[in-house]
Design a protein around this motif. Sequence first.
Motif, PDB file in Angstrom:
ATOM      1  N   ARG A 194      -7.085   0.332  -6.274  1.00 59.51           N
ATOM      2  CA  ARG A 194      -6.388  -0.955  -6.177  1.00 59.51           C
ATOM      3  C   ARG A 194      -5.701  -1.232  -7.512  1.00 59.51           C
ATOM      4  N   VAL A 211      -9.602   5.559  -2.641  1.00 56.20           N
ATOM      5  CA  VAL A 211      -8.904   4.281  -2.548  1.00 56.20           C
ATOM      6  C   VAL A 211      -8.915   3.618  -3.921  1.00 56.20           C
ATOM      7  N   THR A 267      -2.720  -1.320  -2.846  1.00 51.56           N
ATOM      8  CA  THR A 267      -3.700  -0.270  -2.604  1.00 51.56           C
ATOM      9  C   THR A 267      -3.037   1.098  -2.536  1.00 51.56           C
ATOM     10  N   GLU A 300      -2.471  -5.990  -6.966  1.00 48.64           N
ATOM     11  CA  GLU A 300      -3.541  -5.898  -5.966  1.00 48.64           C
ATOM     12  C   GLU A 300      -3.193  -4.917  -4.844  1.00 48.64           C
ATOM     13  N   ALA A 315       0.835  -1.201   0.000  1.00 54.55           N
ATOM     14  CA  ALA A 315       0.000   0.000   0.000  1.00 54.55           C
ATOM     15  C   ALA A 315       0.868   1.248   0.000  1.00 54.55           C
TER      16      ALA A 315
END
Length: 140
Positions: free
Chosen positions: A137, A135, A70, A68, A39
């Motif tokens: 992804r 947010v 974030t 995948e 992330a």
Amino acid sequence: MADNLPGISAWLAHAALPNTPAALLLDVDGVWPTRQHDAVFSANTLHILSWLQVQQFFAQLPGVLRPEGTLIVYGPFNYGGQFTSESNAAFDLWLKERGMHQGIRDFEAVDALARAAGLVLVEDCEMPANNRCLVWRMRG
């Protein structure tokens, strides 16, 4: 900014979470880390960076975010080219007085940069003081 790292480090130490590494100082115009991360979090930055730096930020993300992974961005955004409040319009004026390269960014333009970097928007949360928490992804 380097001045913020001690405070962030103190928060992280207090939280004592096993899955939260130390904060990194990142110069968008400089050399980026080569290690990939689960992330990336950035707060109150896109409106301070120049538009070129915002573009650089998103262009570098595929190299630092795992599949995948974030991206979370907190701050004020315009929608449809419009300010979401009078206070954001006043804030934008204040930013531009400090430097013409600064200003509240249009969500749609930022989302286009994110999509070009392989990110998909998964959440757009309204936050206090006319801010948003966005947010994305990374596509796997």
